[in-house]
Design a protein around this motif. Sequence first.
Motif, mmCIF file in Angstrom:
data_model
loop_
_atom_site.group_PDB
_atom_site.id
_atom_site.type_symbol
_atom_site.label_atom_id
_atom_site.label_comp_id
_atom_site.label_asym_id
_atom_site.label_seq_id
_atom_site.Cartn_x
_atom_site.Cartn_y
_atom_site.Cartn_z
ATOM 1 N N PHE A 179 0.391 5.945 0.057
ATOM 2 C CA PHE A 179 -0.823 5.173 -0.195
ATOM 3 C C PHE A 179 -0.448 3.729 -0.488
ATOM 4 C CE2 PHE A 179 -1.758 9.478 -1.483
ATOM 5 C CZ PHE A 179 -3.002 9.702 -0.934
ATOM 6 N N LYS A 180 -1.259 2.813 -0.056
ATOM 7 C CA LYS A 180 -1.103 1.393 -0.342
ATOM 8 C C LYS A 180 0.356 0.963 -0.528
ATOM 9 C CE LYS A 180 -4.035 1.583 -3.829
ATOM 10 N NZ LYS A 180 -4.715 1.152 -5.021
ATOM 11 N N PRO A 181 1.086 0.726 0.541
ATOM 12 C CA PRO A 181 2.480 0.302 0.382
ATOM 13 C C PRO A 181 2.561 -0.988 -0.421
ATOM 14 C CG PRO A 181 1.802 0.189 2.688
ATOM 15 C CD PRO A 181 0.659 0.733 1.919
ATOM 16 N N GLN A 182 3.531 -1.044 -1.312
ATOM 17 C CA GLN A 182 3.759 -2.228 -2.125
ATOM 18 C C GLN A 182 5.051 -2.892 -1.687
ATOM 19 O OE1 GLN A 182 3.874 -0.833 -6.127
ATOM 20 N NE2 GLN A 182 1.679 -0.504 -6.248
ATOM 21 N N SER A 183 5.076 -4.189 -1.776
ATOM 22 C CA SER A 183 6.273 -4.943 -1.436
ATOM 23 C C SER A 183 7.376 -4.619 -2.427
ATOM 24 C CB SER A 183 5.968 -6.442 -1.466
ATOM 25 O OG SER A 183 7.147 -7.183 -1.318
ATOM 26 N N ALA A 184 8.543 -4.249 -1.928
ATOM 27 C CA ALA A 184 9.660 -3.900 -2.802
ATOM 28 C C ALA A 184 10.099 -5.086 -3.642
ATOM 29 C CB ALA A 184 10.824 -3.371 -1.981
ATOM 30 N N SER A 185 10.017 -6.299 -3.096
ATOM 31 C CA SER A 185 10.475 -7.461 -3.852
ATOM 32 C C SER A 185 9.558 -7.729 -5.040
ATOM 33 C CB SER A 185 10.548 -8.692 -2.951
ATOM 34 O OG SER A 185 9.270 -9.004 -2.430
ATOM 35 N N LEU A 186 8.248 -7.492 -4.910
ATOM 36 C CA LEU A 186 7.351 -7.718 -6.026
ATOM 37 C C LEU A 186 7.466 -6.610 -7.065
ATOM 38 C CD1 LEU A 186 4.112 -8.990 -4.247
ATOM 39 C CD2 LEU A 186 5.821 -10.320 -5.480
ATOM 40 N N ALA A 187 7.656 -5.376 -6.626
ATOM 41 C CA ALA A 187 7.739 -4.255 -7.556
ATOM 42 C C ALA A 187 8.990 -4.324 -8.421
ATOM 43 C CB ALA A 187 7.708 -2.938 -6.792
ATOM 44 N N SER A 188 10.058 -4.925 -7.932
ATOM 45 C CA SER A 188 11.303 -4.955 -8.690
ATOM 46 C C SER A 188 11.363 -6.111 -9.674
ATOM 47 C CB SER A 188 12.493 -5.031 -7.728
ATOM 48 O OG SER A 188 12.458 -6.264 -7.018
ATOM 49 N N THR B 186 -0.617 19.311 -6.159
ATOM 50 C CA THR B 186 -0.492 17.889 -5.864
ATOM 51 C C THR B 186 0.044 17.205 -7.105
ATOM 52 O OG1 THR B 186 -2.363 17.981 -4.357
ATOM 53 C CG2 THR B 186 -1.725 15.810 -5.161
ATOM 54 N N ILE B 187 1.137 16.479 -6.919
ATOM 55 C CA ILE B 187 1.767 15.767 -8.027
ATOM 56 C C ILE B 187 1.997 14.334 -7.591
ATOM 57 C CG2 ILE B 187 3.843 15.597 -9.447
ATOM 58 C CD1 ILE B 187 4.069 18.600 -9.286
ATOM 59 N N GLN B 188 1.618 13.416 -8.441
ATOM 60 C CA GLN B 188 1.812 11.998 -8.145
ATOM 61 C C GLN B 188 3.283 11.634 -8.288
ATOM 62 O OE1 GLN B 188 -0.682 9.480 -10.496
ATOM 63 N NE2 GLN B 188 -0.065 7.632 -9.437
#
Length: 77
Positions: free
Chosen positions: A33-42, A4-6
């Motif tokens: 796991f826990k989808p993140q909003s692409a607009s916030l992550a960028s 298992t690799i993150q």
Amino acid sequence: MLQTIQGIYRNGKVELAEIPQDITESQVFVTFFKPQSASLASQFMSFGMFSGSQQSTEADFRDTEFNGDIDDTLGWD
């Protein structure tokens, strides 16, 4: 043997945090796991992220943009 690799899924690709040991090719299963909003992550900074008595304005963000000024003194040759 299972390993298992993150990693992070970004722009249609999976980026692994490390290279798997002793595997050159293998079938994989990807679990999200826990989808993140692409607009916030960028975004590096977001409006209002530093709360306090004085709130940033959109003009503050425009003032801090780097426009590649030729005569800046950052040491570029």
